[in-house]
Scaffold this motif. Structure first.
Motif, PDB file in Angstrom:
ATOM      1  N   VAL A   1       0.860  -1.178   0.000  1.00 19.40           N
ATOM      2  CA  VAL A   1       0.000   0.000   0.000  1.00 19.40           C
ATOM      3  C   VAL A   1       0.899   1.231   0.000  1.00 19.40           C
ATOM      4  CG1 VAL A   1      -0.220   0.003   2.533  1.00 19.40           C
ATOM      5  CG2 VAL A   1      -1.901   1.223   1.141  1.00 19.40           C
ATOM      6  N   VAL A   2       0.558   2.210  -0.820  1.00 20.09           N
ATOM      7  CA  VAL A   2       1.307   3.465  -0.871  1.00 20.09           C
ATOM      8  C   VAL A   2       0.472   4.528  -0.178  1.00 20.09           C
ATOM      9  CG1 VAL A   2       2.422   5.181  -2.329  1.00 20.09           C
ATOM     10  CG2 VAL A   2       2.332   2.785  -3.063  1.00 20.09           C
ATOM     11  N   ILE A   3       1.014   5.113   0.886  1.00 17.32           N
ATOM     12  CA  ILE A   3       0.292   6.162   1.598  1.00 17.32           C
ATOM     13  C   ILE A   3       0.872   7.524   1.223  1.00 17.32           C
ATOM     14  CG2 ILE A   3      -0.179   4.565   3.508  1.00 17.32           C
ATOM     15  CD1 ILE A   3       1.752   6.238   5.221  1.00 17.32           C
ATOM     16  N   GLY A   4       0.013   8.493   1.082  1.00 15.36           N
ATOM     17  CA  GLY A   4       0.425   9.848   0.758  1.00 15.36           C
ATOM     18  C   GLY A   4       0.276  10.747   1.969  1.00 15.36           C
ATOM     19  N   THR A   5       1.247  11.625   2.165  1.00 19.26           N
ATOM     20  CA  THR A   5       1.234  12.521   3.317  1.00 19.26           C
ATOM     21  C   THR A   5       1.906  13.834   2.964  1.00 19.26           C
ATOM     22  OG1 THR A   5       1.999  12.815   5.616  1.00 19.26           O
ATOM     23  CG2 THR A   5       3.393  11.501   4.173  1.00 19.26           C
TER      24      THR A   5
ATOM     25  N   GLN B   1       2.050  11.698  11.923  1.00 20.15           N
ATOM     26  CA  GLN B   1       0.767  11.028  11.699  1.00 20.15           C
ATOM     27  C   GLN B   1       0.915   9.879  10.699  1.00 20.15           C
ATOM     28  OE1 GLN B   1      -2.031  14.884  12.779  1.00 20.15           O
ATOM     29  NE2 GLN B   1      -1.777  14.339  10.653  1.00 20.15           N
ATOM     30  N   ALA B   2       1.806  10.051   9.734  1.00 24.21           N
ATOM     31  CA  ALA B   2       2.091   8.958   8.800  1.00 24.21           C
ATOM     32  C   ALA B   2       2.720   7.776   9.535  1.00 24.21           C
ATOM     33  CB  ALA B   2       3.009   9.448   7.687  1.00 24.21           C
ATOM     34  N   GLU B   3       3.606   8.077  10.475  1.00 28.19           N
ATOM     35  CA  GLU B   3       4.240   7.009  11.251  1.00 28.19           C
ATOM     36  C   GLU B   3       3.218   6.256  12.097  1.00 28.19           C
ATOM     37  OE1 GLU B   3       7.479   8.644  13.449  1.00 28.19           O
ATOM     38  OE2 GLU B   3       8.596   9.232  11.648  1.00 28.19           O
TER      39      GLU B   3
ATOM     40  N   LEU C   1       2.305  -6.766   5.099  1.00 28.58           N
ATOM     41  CA  LEU C   1       2.013  -5.699   4.142  1.00 28.58           C
ATOM     42  C   LEU C   1       3.196  -4.740   4.027  1.00 28.58           C
ATOM     43  CD1 LEU C   1      -0.248  -4.365   2.358  1.00 28.58           C
ATOM     44  CD2 LEU C   1      -0.799  -2.975   4.386  1.00 28.58           C
ATOM     45  N   GLN C   2       3.624  -4.465   2.808  1.00 31.25           N
ATOM     46  CA  GLN C   2       4.668  -3.477   2.577  1.00 31.25           C
ATOM     47  C   GLN C   2       4.021  -2.093   2.471  1.00 31.25           C
ATOM     48  OE1 GLN C   2       6.772  -3.770  -1.146  1.00 31.25           O
ATOM     49  NE2 GLN C   2       8.358  -2.305  -0.545  1.00 31.25           N
ATOM     50  N   VAL C   3       4.464  -1.176   3.321  1.00 33.68           N
ATOM     51  CA  VAL C   3       3.905   0.175   3.329  1.00 33.68           C
ATOM     52  C   VAL C   3       4.948   1.140   2.769  1.00 33.68           C
ATOM     53  CG1 VAL C   3       2.883   2.009   4.716  1.00 33.68           C
ATOM     54  CG2 VAL C   3       2.507  -0.389   5.355  1.00 33.68           C
ATOM     55  N   VAL C   4       4.589   1.837   1.707  1.00 33.93           N
ATOM     56  CA  VAL C   4       5.469   2.809   1.054  1.00 33.93           C
ATOM     57  C   VAL C   4       4.913   4.204   1.318  1.00 33.93           C
ATOM     58  CG1 VAL C   4       6.441   3.597  -1.139  1.00 33.93           C
ATOM     59  CG2 VAL C   4       6.069   1.139  -0.734  1.00 33.93           C
ATOM     60  N   ARG C   5       5.789   5.120   1.695  1.00 35.05           N
ATOM     61  CA  ARG C   5       5.363   6.489   1.999  1.00 35.05           C
ATOM     62  C   ARG C   5       5.727   7.433   0.855  1.00 35.05           C
ATOM     63  NH1 ARG C   5       7.855   9.465   7.189  1.00 35.05           N
ATOM     64  NH2 ARG C   5       7.102   7.536   8.172  1.00 35.05           N
ATOM     65  N   GLU C   6       4.752   8.224   0.418  1.00 36.28           N
ATOM     66  CA  GLU C   6       4.963   9.226  -0.624  1.00 36.28           C
ATOM     67  C   GLU C   6       4.676  10.607  -0.020  1.00 36.28           C
ATOM     68  OE1 GLU C   6       5.905  10.485  -4.538  1.00 36.28           O
ATOM     69  OE2 GLU C   6       5.892   8.404  -3.784  1.00 36.28           O
TER      70      GLU C   6
ATOM     71  N   VAL D   1      -3.280  10.314   3.995  1.00 35.09           N
ATOM     72  CA  VAL D   1      -3.354  10.516   5.445  1.00 35.09           C
ATOM     73  C   VAL D   1      -3.538  12.004   5.709  1.00 35.09           C
ATOM     74  CG1 VAL D   1      -2.163  10.215   7.642  1.00 35.09           C
ATOM     75  CG2 VAL D   1      -1.833   8.533   5.810  1.00 35.09           C
ATOM     76  N   HIS D   2      -4.650  12.360   6.331  1.00 36.60           N
ATOM     77  CA  HIS D   2      -4.989  13.763   6.555  1.00 36.60           C
ATOM     78  C   HIS D   2      -5.182  14.072   8.036  1.00 36.60           C
ATOM     79  CE1 HIS D   2      -5.897  14.443   2.302  1.00 36.60           C
ATOM     80  NE2 HIS D   2      -6.855  13.535   2.303  1.00 36.60           N
ATOM     81  N   SER D   3      -4.890  15.311   8.423  1.00 38.99           N
ATOM     82  CA  SER D   3      -5.517  15.878   9.618  1.00 38.99           C
ATOM     83  C   SER D   3      -6.959  16.128   9.212  1.00 38.99           C
ATOM     84  CB  SER D   3      -4.841  17.197  10.019  1.00 38.99           C
ATOM     85  OG  SER D   3      -3.549  16.971  10.517  1.00 38.99           O
ATOM     86  N   LEU D   4      -7.898  15.447   9.853  1.00 36.16           N
ATOM     87  CA  LEU D   4      -9.261  15.423   9.336  1.00 36.16           C
ATOM     88  C   LEU D   4      -9.907  16.807   9.308  1.00 36.16           C
ATOM     89  CD1 LEU D   4     -11.228  13.374   8.170  1.00 36.16           C
ATOM     90  CD2 LEU D   4     -12.229  13.131  10.450  1.00 36.16           C
ATOM     91  N   LYS D   5      -9.484  17.683  10.204  1.00 29.04           N
ATOM     92  CA  LYS D   5     -10.087  19.022  10.208  1.00 29.04           C
ATOM     93  C   LYS D   5      -9.735  19.811   8.944  1.00 29.04           C
ATOM     94  CE  LYS D   5      -6.428  21.225  12.996  1.00 29.04           C
ATOM     95  NZ  LYS D   5      -5.957  22.177  11.982  1.00 29.04           N
ATOM     96  N   ASP D   6      -8.740  19.354   8.172  1.00 27.85           N
ATOM     97  CA  ASP D   6      -8.359  20.027   6.928  1.00 27.85           C
ATOM     98  C   ASP D   6      -9.122  19.516   5.711  1.00 27.85           C
ATOM     99  OD1 ASP D   6      -6.431  21.546   8.254  1.00 27.85           O
ATOM    100  OD2 ASP D   6      -4.855  20.059   7.914  1.00 27.85           O
ATOM    101  N   VAL D   7      -9.940  18.482   5.886  1.00 25.91           N
ATOM    102  CA  VAL D   7     -10.574  17.819   4.747  1.00 25.91           C
ATOM    103  C   VAL D   7     -11.958  18.402   4.488  1.00 25.91           C
ATOM    104  CG1 VAL D   7     -11.333  15.602   3.797  1.00 25.91           C
ATOM    105  CG2 VAL D   7      -9.317  15.702   5.275  1.00 25.91           C
ATOM    106  N   PRO D   8     -12.265  18.761   3.238  1.00 27.34           N
ATOM    107  CA  PRO D   8     -13.613  19.264   2.918  1.00 27.34           C
ATOM    108  C   PRO D   8     -14.693  18.295   3.387  1.00 27.34           C
ATOM    109  CG  PRO D   8     -12.153  19.530   1.033  1.00 27.34           C
ATOM    110  CD  PRO D   8     -11.394  18.716   2.040  1.00 27.34           C
TER     111      PRO D   8
END
Length: 309
Positions: free
Chosen positions: A6-10, A19-21, A34-39, A85-92
């Motif tokens: 899975v590739v996670i974006g941050t 928060q990504a960690e 599961l292999q986790v890749v950070r972008e 991966v978001h700080s949820l308060k920033d998400v529309p």
């Protein structure tokens, strides 16, 4: 995506990476193979630190609240990441149909924190003291509680903001407790920044209402990605998800975005949800307030919206 990787974006700020960690740790516990890749992705809000946060969307032509999410959504759309991966308060509160908030981590503390050079918190700030914040919600509540204060715009990541209050431009600044805690700050102690002693004064949420979704890390995925749905479901924190669902629905009913001066918080006791809100007129004046309770987050949000007076 596949169930092997899975590739996670941050975003690239210290808080976003923390928060990504947390996300990677949760994924590792749920799926050891599961292999986790950070972008790391730079967003419009990260790039335009020269403009007041409330004006970035207008300057850049980005939807309100999209200044910290647009580029992550573009990466989701292109398939270069599987999970944002978001700080949820920033998400529309309203997403395109092909995106979904599929889950959240367990919520951190939701309070706002006043950081000062002298102890005592809000009550001991002298008349005319300057307080830095980029949040219109915080600014409105501060001036409602203390109309003698001068609130001025403040941008930058958490370390930058702490350095600014240690300087001479601000008497105090406001930050989210969740971010401070996730970055390892101990709010029960004073902290030396640039040889200046700083004091942390958390403000009770019943007094100073937080933002919808504050303290929650949310996961945005492509709505039709069944593998991502399954992965996020495994690390979702149900109680937090109920609370933030109610808060985001209330904000949606208000047609509010990240620059709408509204504070809202929920409490969950067993299956009972209690919500309170404080909505400030954009041009100043007394806020509208409301309170509601029930067991269905969407219904409670609707009841709260209809109870505003």
């Amino acid at each position: 995506m596949t169930m092997e990787q899975v590739v996670i974006g941050t975003r690239g700020s210290a808080l976003a990476l923390a928060q990504a960690e947390l996300t990677e740790t949760a994924l590792g516990m749920a799926f050891p193979a599961l292999q986790v890749v950070r972008e790391i992705i730079k967003t419009t809000g990260d790039r335009r630190t020269d403009v007041a946060l409330s004006q970035v969307a207008k300057v850049e032509g980005v939807l309100d609240k999209g200044v910290f999410t647009k580029e992550l959504e573009l990466a989701l759309e292109a398939g270069t990441i599987d999970l944002a991966v978001h700080s949820l308060k920033d998400v529309p509160t309203v997403l395109a149909d092909h995106f979904a908030i599929a889950g959240v981590l367990e919520r951190a503390p939701i309070r706002d924190v006043l950081v000062t050079k002298v102890p005592g918190g809000l009550d001991t700030l002298p008349a005319g003291a300057t307080v830095g914040t980029s949040s219109v919600r915080r600014a409105k509540q501060l001036l409602w509680l203390r109309p003698d204060l001068e609130v001025i715009d403040l941008r930058g990541n958490v370390p930058t903001r702490l350095s600014k209050v240690a300087g001479e431009d601000y008497d105090a600044i406001m930050l989210a407790e969740a971010g401070l805690v996730r970055l390892g700050h101990d709010l029960s102690k004073t902290e030396l920044v640039d040889d200046v002693e700083l004091h942390f004064a958390p403000l009770a949420e019943e007094v100073f209402y937080p933002a919808a979704g504050q303290g929650a890390v949310g996961f945005e995925i492509r709505a039709d990605d069944a593998d991502a749905v399954a992965i996020v479901k495994a690390i979702n924190h149900p109680a937090t998800f109920v609370r933030v669902t109610a808060e985001r629905e209330f904000l949606r009913l208000l047609e509010g975005g990240c620059h709408t001066p509204v504070g809202v918080f929920t409490a969950l006791d067993g299956g009972l949800i209690t919500m309170q809100a404080r909505v400030f007129p954009e041009q100043g004046g007394e806020p509208r307030t409301g309170k509601a309770e029930g067991c269905d987050p969407l219904e409670v949000a609707k009841e709260l919206f209809e109870s505003l007076a």
